[in-house]
Write a protein that holds these residues in place. Structure first.
Motif, PDB file in Angstrom:
ATOM      1  N   MET A 178       0.752  -1.401  -0.182  1.00 15.93           N
ATOM      2  CA  MET A 178      -0.110  -0.312   0.237  1.00 15.93           C
ATOM      3  C   MET A 178       0.920   1.494  -0.172  1.00 15.93           C
ATOM      4  N   GLY A 203      -1.991  -6.702   4.779  1.00 21.45           N
ATOM      5  CA  GLY A 203      -1.858  -5.590   4.576  1.00 21.45           C
ATOM      6  C   GLY A 203      -2.426  -6.264   2.952  1.00 21.45           C
ATOM      7  N   GLU A 230      -6.211  -2.690   5.733  1.00 24.15           N
ATOM      8  CA  GLU A 230      -5.997  -1.512   5.098  1.00 24.15           C
ATOM      9  C   GLU A 230      -6.767  -1.545   4.085  1.00 24.15           C
ATOM     10  N   SER A 275      -6.499   1.239   7.880  1.00 24.32           N
ATOM     11  CA  SER A 275      -5.311   2.129   7.269  1.00 24.32           C
ATOM     12  C   SER A 275      -6.148   2.102   5.720  1.00 24.32           C
TER      13      SER A 275
END
Ligand code: SF4
Length: 456
Positions: free
Chosen positions: A1, A107, A141, A164
């Motif tokens: 990311m 993530g 994420e 996030s």
């Protein structure tokens, strides 16, 4: 990311790579009792993205925009099965007190392209295998434009406590210039969906130094982010990696711009430091604690004063990332993920087919955990340097007493001797309680200069 390190840390990243494992290989590090204990954190990599951003060299698989197509869903299902298999065959030590996971980080890639059902399977399996503490930080994420209110609500129900969000910029032209797959409006829609779903702990990623970016544009992004009042902000300087579209189009040192779409040029290396200082001044004057080189956490009047010499500390630090900076062990699952267990780092294949093969055709479970390598006695200069490299990223820094306990006086005295010039020039400070840390923002900005002096 997002880039792993800000641009000012590029040299340090290269040096760190010398210490870290090549993919597919294990590397044996210093094994303190803490490192050999059972991890209480896990990272799970979801490699799927709709498209590849121009700056990105992360291990991902581009799916295109036909997410609902049977072949794409089949690929995702296969990957989820591989993740579950990997979790199943990862060993935990039977003779050790069970330790629940305190942080789980999903993530990518873009985990929010997954259906809630797939994420539910992943979280259930990791909970069944390792156990997740009831007050764990469970982060995901998410990218704007990949979820709506209903999906955000489903993710909340699954137990995620923190999001996030990959925002990168609040300027439409900058988003297009770096190949992001979303608009500024989708950022606002995303935040409103997350809030409606009950998410309070929301982090945003921003990138500085995008093509054509001026201080005015970047200040607009910072202001727009702060107006949305996230609990946490990560601000990274754009890194031009060789094997990316930007790497082919731009040469930051000569200001060459070969972009086929006639993108504006990069702002220039000299501005990187200005953007860094601008972020620090802007965010700290608006109630954010600059607690790590690239990370800021929101403060408010109810926050406790830390009992030592750190000062006021926000409760919104990323608990998961703090575990990396403290150099504690962690499980890693999925394509390209690294684990650090039993003092051994293991990096998984960065290509989807290679990862699926690796899981299907005999992972040695011991290799996955590295317990057999544990000996608790290998204290080395390189490991001390690595401890400085991760520890100095934070304002907490490293404690002299802990270093002496783990590495002995001789090595620590040598390291302090090398840091002395930086204490004199104001990049490093040593507090009365023996906390060794970089100053903010200047020491953070020049951390590569400081760390290079530790290399023999
Ligand atoms: S969203 Fe963009 S930056 Fe993030 S992992 Fe995917 S391609 Fe890379």
């Amino acid at each position: 990311m997002r880039p792993l390190l800000c641009g000012a840390q590029r040299a340090v990243l290269l040096l760190l790579l010398l210490l870290l494992p090549r993919r597919y290989r294990v590397v044996h590090g210093f094994s303190s009792p803490a490192l050999c204990s059972r991890p209480s954190s896990a990272y799970i990599h979801i490699p799927f993205c709709k498209q590849r951003c121009f700056y990105c060299d992360f291990p991902i698989k581009v799916l295109g925009h036909g997410l609902a197509s049977p072949s794409v869903q089949q690929t995702i299902s296969k990957y989820v099965e591989a993740l579950k298999t990997e979790m199943d065959i990862t060993e935990t030590r039977s003779n050790e007190e069970p330790k629940l996971l305190e942080t789980v980080y999903v993530g990518g890639g873009t985990p929010s392209v997954l259906d809630p059902e797939h994420l539910e399977q992943i979280l259930s399996r990791i909970d069944k295998k390792f156990g997740i503490s009831k007050d764990a930080e469970i982060s995901i994420e998410m990218d704007p434009g990949t979820f709506d209110k209903q999906k955000a609500a489903s993710f909340k129900k699954l137990g995620f406590t923190r999001v996030s969000m990959g925002v990168q910029s609040f300027n439409e032209r900058s988003l297009k210039a770096c190949g992001r797959g979303h608009s500024v409006q989708e950022v606002y829609d995303g935040i409103s969906s997350l809030r409606a779903a009950g998410f309070h702990d929301i982090s945003m990623d921003l990138i500085s130094g995008l093509p054509g970016e001026t201080e005015k544009c970047f200040t607009h992004s910072l202001q727009s982010a702060v107006d949305l009042s996230p609990t946490h902000l990560s601000v990274y300087d754009l890194i031009i990696e060789d094997h990316t579209a930007f790497g082919r189009w731009f040469d930051p040192s000569s200001n060459v711009n070969k972009s086929p779409m006639k993108l504006p040029s990069l702002p220039g290396e000299n501005l990187a430091g200005d953007f860094y200082t601008l972020s620090h001044d802007f965010l700290t004057s608006r109630g954010y604690e600059h607690y790590e080189i690239s990370n800021y956490a929101k403060l408010d009047s109810s926050h406790p004063i830390d009992d030592d010499d750190v000062g006021i500390v926000s409760p919104f630090h990323s608990r998961h990332n703090t575990m990396y900076w403290d150099r504690r062990p962690f499980y890693g699952f999925g394509m390209g993920a690294t684990s650090f267990t039993g003092g051994v780092r293991l990096a998984r294949p960065r290509n989807l087919e290679a990862y699926l093969d690796w899981v299907a055709n005999g992972i040695d479970p011991k290799q996955l955990t590295g317990w057999e390598e544990e000996d608790g006695s290998d204290s080395t200069w390189d490991t001390l340097v690595e401890t400085f490299m991760v520890g100095l990223r934070t304002r907490r820094g490293v404690m002299d007493s802990c270093l002496r306990r783990d590495f002995g006086d001789t090595l620590v005295d040598e390291a302090l001797k090398r840091l002395q010039p930086h204490v004199r020039n104001g990049l490093v400070e040593i507090t009365g309680k023996g906390r060794i840390r970089l100053t903010a923002p200047r020491g953070f900005l020049y951390s590569n200069t400081v760390l290079v002096s530790l290399f023999k």
